[in-house]
Scaffold this active site. Structure first.
Site, mmCIF file in Angstrom:
data_model
loop_
_atom_site.group_PDB
_atom_site.id
_atom_site.type_symbol
_atom_site.label_atom_id
_atom_site.label_comp_id
_atom_site.label_asym_id
_atom_site.label_seq_id
_atom_site.Cartn_x
_atom_site.Cartn_y
_atom_site.Cartn_z
ATOM 1 N N SER A 160 0.847 -1.206 0.000
ATOM 2 C CA SER A 160 0.000 0.000 0.000
ATOM 3 C C SER A 160 0.874 1.244 0.000
ATOM 4 O O SER A 160 0.391 2.353 0.191
ATOM 5 C CB SER A 160 -0.893 0.009 1.241
ATOM 6 O OG SER A 160 -0.106 -0.108 2.406
ATOM 7 N N ASN A 211 -0.645 -2.660 13.289
ATOM 8 C CA ASN A 211 -2.108 -2.561 13.420
ATOM 9 C C ASN A 211 -2.556 -1.345 14.233
ATOM 10 O O ASN A 211 -3.511 -0.667 13.867
ATOM 11 C CB ASN A 211 -2.663 -3.832 14.074
ATOM 12 C CG ASN A 211 -2.454 -5.055 13.210
ATOM 13 O OD1 ASN A 211 -1.905 -4.954 12.112
ATOM 14 N ND2 ASN A 211 -2.884 -6.211 13.698
ATOM 15 N N THR A 239 -40.600 25.736 -6.010
ATOM 16 C CA THR A 239 -40.738 24.371 -5.483
ATOM 17 C C THR A 239 -41.058 23.521 -6.712
ATOM 18 O O THR A 239 -41.698 24.028 -7.648
ATOM 19 C CB THR A 239 -41.882 24.230 -4.450
ATOM 20 O OG1 THR A 239 -43.108 24.553 -5.097
ATOM 21 C CG2 THR A 239 -41.703 25.152 -3.245
ATOM 22 N N HIS A 240 -40.616 22.305 -6.732
ATOM 23 C CA HIS A 240 -40.813 21.416 -7.899
ATOM 24 C C HIS A 240 -40.264 22.039 -9.186
ATOM 25 O O HIS A 240 -40.751 21.730 -10.272
ATOM 26 C CB HIS A 240 -42.297 21.077 -8.108
ATOM 27 C CG HIS A 240 -42.990 20.613 -6.870
ATOM 28 N ND1 HIS A 240 -43.127 19.283 -6.540
ATOM 29 C CD2 HIS A 240 -43.553 21.307 -5.859
ATOM 30 C CE1 HIS A 240 -43.767 19.181 -5.390
ATOM 31 N NE2 HIS A 240 -44.033 20.394 -4.952
ATOM 32 N N SER A 266 -17.294 24.767 -26.910
ATOM 33 C CA SER A 266 -17.562 23.512 -27.595
ATOM 34 C C SER A 266 -16.671 23.466 -28.833
ATOM 35 O O SER A 266 -16.374 24.497 -29.427
ATOM 36 C CB SER A 266 -19.037 23.462 -27.981
ATOM 37 O OG SER A 266 -19.202 22.769 -29.198
ATOM 38 N N ASN A 322 -20.082 26.715 -21.742
ATOM 39 C CA ASN A 322 -20.715 25.726 -20.854
ATOM 40 C C ASN A 322 -20.161 25.799 -19.431
ATOM 41 O O ASN A 322 -18.976 26.037 -19.236
ATOM 42 C CB ASN A 322 -20.478 24.325 -21.420
ATOM 43 C CG ASN A 322 -21.053 24.177 -22.804
ATOM 44 O OD1 ASN A 322 -22.121 24.719 -23.092
ATOM 45 N ND2 ASN A 322 -20.336 23.484 -23.670
ATOM 46 N N TYR A 336 -7.909 -7.464 13.258
ATOM 47 C CA TYR A 336 -7.405 -6.832 12.037
ATOM 48 C C TYR A 336 -7.479 -7.814 10.872
ATOM 49 O O TYR A 336 -7.211 -9.001 11.024
ATOM 50 C CB TYR A 336 -5.950 -6.363 12.226
ATOM 51 C CG TYR A 336 -5.374 -5.782 10.940
ATOM 52 C CD1 TYR A 336 -5.640 -4.466 10.589
ATOM 53 C CD2 TYR A 336 -4.618 -6.569 10.067
ATOM 54 C CE1 TYR A 336 -5.158 -3.941 9.393
ATOM 55 C CE2 TYR A 336 -4.136 -6.051 8.876
ATOM 56 C CZ TYR A 336 -4.410 -4.738 8.536
ATOM 57 O OH TYR A 336 -3.947 -4.220 7.360
ATOM 58 N N GLN A 370 -6.621 -2.438 4.762
ATOM 59 C CA GLN A 370 -5.606 -1.626 4.097
ATOM 60 C C GLN A 370 -6.230 -0.784 2.979
ATOM 61 O O GLN A 370 -5.751 0.291 2.649
ATOM 62 C CB GLN A 370 -4.529 -2.550 3.521
ATOM 63 C CG GLN A 370 -3.448 -1.824 2.755
ATOM 64 C CD GLN A 370 -2.232 -2.711 2.523
ATOM 65 O OE1 GLN A 370 -1.442 -2.925 3.439
ATOM 66 N NE2 GLN A 370 -2.085 -3.242 1.332
ATOM 67 N N LYS A 396 -7.518 3.285 2.784
ATOM 68 C CA LYS A 396 -6.821 4.500 2.330
ATOM 69 C C LYS A 396 -7.272 4.942 0.944
ATOM 70 O O LYS A 396 -7.270 6.133 0.635
ATOM 71 C CB LYS A 396 -5.316 4.269 2.354
ATOM 72 C CG LYS A 396 -4.771 4.254 3.762
ATOM 73 C CD LYS A 396 -3.493 3.465 3.834
ATOM 74 C CE LYS A 396 -3.348 2.748 5.137
ATOM 75 N NZ LYS A 396 -4.252 1.580 5.306
HETATM 76 N N1 ARG Z 1 -0.501 -1.531 5.632
HETATM 77 C C1 ARG Z 1 -1.350 -2.131 6.611
HETATM 78 C C2 ARG Z 1 -2.702 -1.405 6.598
HETATM 79 O O1 ARG Z 1 -2.749 -0.330 6.145
HETATM 80 C C3 ARG Z 1 -0.763 -1.978 7.982
HETATM 81 C C4 ARG Z 1 -1.190 -3.012 8.936
HETATM 82 C C5 ARG Z 1 -0.652 -4.334 8.561
HETATM 83 N N2 ARG Z 1 -0.939 -5.276 9.584
HETATM 84 C C6 ARG Z 1 -0.851 -6.603 9.344
HETATM 85 N N3 ARG Z 1 -1.163 -7.352 10.365
HETATM 86 N N4 ARG Z 1 -0.548 -7.099 8.206
HETATM 87 O O2 ARG Z 1 -3.680 -1.915 7.035
#
Ligand code: ARG
Length: 450
Positions: free
Chosen positions: A12, A98, A143-144, A265, A273, A305, A310, A313
Site C-alpha cells: 500500500s 495494526n 418548489t418542484h 464547444s 458551458n 485486524y 488496508q 486509504k
Molecule cells: N498496511 C497495513 C494497513 O494499512 C498496515 C497493517 C498491517 N498489519 C498486518 N497485520 N498485516 O492496514
C-alpha cells in the site's frame, strides 16, 4: 515476474506514503515513551530519534521499496544505521502496524478536518458576500422547479451558507471521535511492556486513549464517519452546482459566469458551458462511492485486524482530495459569478402568479376567511387569469367583486396592490425572506465563521 506481482499486490506504499509525517511523529513519541518507561536505554532512543527527525518528507523514502509506510520507515532506519542494523527493530517493541496505522490515519484526518473547515468557512464568506452585494434583489422562488413565491435573492442563496455551517458542526463533532490514540494496543491484545499510553497520546496531541485494544485495531468507523461528513458536503455542493447551472442557462439568465469559468464547444462556437459546476456535480459521485466503498470493506468483517482494511486509504485519500478541490473551485465560482438583477426582476413580472399566496393571505386577513376558502377563491382568480390571458396584477376591482365576493371594497383593492409592491417585506417571520431577517442571518453567520 510473479514476485513482482505479489509484492505489488500486497503493498500500500504508493498510497500510504502520504502518512509518512504522521508515522514518524508516532515513532518518535513511541520511542521517547519507551525510554521514559525504562524499556529501552538512552543511547538507543537518542540515536533512533536523531535519525527519525531527519526523515520528515516523502522524498526521504524515495528509493525505498516496502509493503507500506511503516515498513518503509523501518527500512530507512536500518539503512541509515547500517552498522547497528538491529537497533532499527527496537521501534517494534510493544507496538504493531495494526495500532500504528490507525493512529497515523487519525492524525491525518484531524489535520484534514481542520483544513476542510477553513475551506468551508472561506466558501461561506464568499456566499455571504454575494448575498450582501445583492441584498434587496427580488427573485422567483421555486418548489418542484415551478415558480412558487417571491423571495429575496440574498435570502435564497444564504440557505447554501447554512448548509455549510452545519457541515462544519458535523466535522467538529466527528473530530472528537477521531481524536483518540490507539498506540500501545499493539496487534490487538495490548502488551506486557508497561508503556504509558497516556503519555504517548499527549505527545501526539490526542485528547484521549482508546480503552479497548481489540476495538482499537478492529474498527474503521472514524473513516466511515469522516467520509460521511464529506459526502454530505458533496451533496450540498452538487445541489448548488445544479442550481447555478440552471440559473446560468439563457432561459433563466439569473447569473452569468466569466469566460474563465466556462468552456467552449469544439463544434458550436457560441457555447459557454458551465463545465466547472458540472464537474463538481459529477465528482460528487466519487465521494459517495468512497463512502459505499469503505462501508463494503467493513461489512461483516471478522475481528480483529484483516488486511481488507488496508484498502481504507483508497477511499479516505480520494474523498479528501475531491472535497478540497471542489470546495476551492466553488469558492472561485462565488467570487466571480455575476448576478443579473434586472433579469431576476423581469422574471417576477413574467411569473406574477407567484403572488397568489399573498392574495390568499390577504383574504384571510381582510375578509376573515378560513385559509382553505381563501385558497379556493384565489385559485378561481388564477383560473380566470389563465382563461383571459391576464396577469394577476392586471385584475381590477370588478374581477375581485365578481370572483371573490361582492363585499370586496375599493379600500381592500388598494391595500392589496400596496401589498404586492411591498411583498418582500411581508415575510417577516423569524427566518423568513424579509430584509431585516436577511441582515440578521448575515450577522449570525459572520459570527460563526470567524
Ligand atoms: N498496511 C497495513 C494497513 O494499512 C498496515 C497493517 C498491517 N498489519 C498486518 N497485520 N498485516 O492496514
Amino acid at each position: 515476474m510473479q514476485k513482482e506481482l505479489l509484492d505489488r499486490f500486497l503493498s500500500s506504499f504508493n498510497l500510504d506514503r502520504k502518512l509518512i509525517k504522521y508515522d514518524i511523529e508516532a515513532c518518535i513519541a513511541w520511542i521517547t515513551t519507551l525510554f521514559e518507561n525504562k524499556i529501552i536505554d538512552k543511547k538507543q532512543s537518542s540515536r533512533l530519534i536523531k535519525v527519525l527527525k531527519n526523515l520528515k518528507k516523502q522524498k526521504d523514502l524515495k528509493n525505498i521499496q516496502a509493503e507500506d509506510v511503516h515498513y518503509a520507515v523501518e527500512k530507512k532506519l536500518e539503512r541509515v544505521l547500517k552498522k547497528d542494523k538491529y537497533l532499527a527493530g527496537v521501534i517494534r517493541t510493544a507496538r504493531s502496524r495494526n495500532d500504528l496505522v490507525v493512529s497515523d490515519e487519525r492524525m491525518y484526518i484531524k489535520d484534514e478536518i481542520n483544513q476542510i473547515i477553513v475551506l468551508l468557512k472561506n466558501l461561506i464568506s464568499s456566499i455571504v458576500e454575494v448575498a450582501q452585494k445583492n441584498l434587496d434583489v427580488p427573485m422567483v422562488g421555486y418548489t418542484h422547479l415551478q415558480p412558487a413565491q417571491p423571495v429575496l435573492f440574498s435570502h435564497y442563496i444564504l440557505s447554501f451558507a447554512w448548509w455549510f455551517v452545519r457541515d462544519i458542526e458535523r466535522f467538529k463533532d466527528c473530530y472528537k471521535r477521531v481524536d483518540v490514540s490507539t498506540l500501545g494496543a499493539a496487534a490487538f491484545a495490548g502488551s506486557s511492556f508497561e508503556v504509558n499510553r497516556q503519555k504517548v497520546a499527549e505527545k501526539l496531541g490526542f485528547l484521549k486513549v482508546s480503552e479497548n485494544s481489540v476495538d482499537s485495531v478492529s474498527d474503521r468507523d472514524y473513516i466511515i464517519e469522516f467520509i460521511s461528513c464529506c459526502a454530505i458536503v458533496m451533496i450540498h455542493l452538487s445541489r448548488i452546482a445544479e442550481e447555478l447551472i440552471i440559473w446560468c442557462t439563457p432561459n433563466f439568465g439569473y447569473i452569468s459566469l466569466p469566460k474563465k469559468l466556462t468552456s467552449g464547444s469544439s463544434i458550436m462556437p457560441q457555447k459557454q458551458n458551465p463545465d466547472y459546476l458540472e464537474l463538481i456535480r459529477g465528482k460528487t459521485a466519487k465521494v459517495i462511492s468512497d463512502l459505499i466503498g469503505i462501508l463494503v470493506v467493513m461489512k461483516a468483517l471478522p475481528l480483529t485486524y484483516n488486511r481488507d482494511m488496508q484498502e481504507d486509504k483508497v477511499y479516505l485519500f480520494s474523498s479528501v482530495e475531491t472535497i478540497k478541490d471542489c470546495l476551492r473551485v466553488m469558492r472561485v465560482i462565488f467570487e466571480n459569478l455575476m448576478v443579473n438583477a434586472q433579469r431576476l426582476k423581469e422574471d417576477i413580472q413574467k411569473h406574477d402568479f407567484i403572488f397568489a399566496t399573498e392574495v390568499a393571505n390577504f383574504l384571510v386577513e381582510e375578509m376573515k376567511y378560513p385559509f382553505k376558502l381563501a385558497h379556493k377563491k384565489t385559485q378561481l382568480l388564477i383560473d380566470y387569469c389563465v382563461k383571459t390571458n391576464k396577469k394577476l396584477k392586471q385584475l381590477g376591482l370588478k374581477d375581485y367583486k365578481k370572483i371573490v365576493s361582492r363585499e370586496f371594497t375599493i379600500e381592500m383593492f388598494e391595500k392589496l396592490n400596496r401589498k404586492f409592491n411591498n411583498s418582500y417585506s411581508n415575510y417577516k417571520t423569524f427566518g423568513g425572506s424579509s430584509l431585516p431577517q436577511v441582515k440578521r442571518q448575515i450577522k449570525n453567520i459572520k459570527k460563526l465563521i470567524v
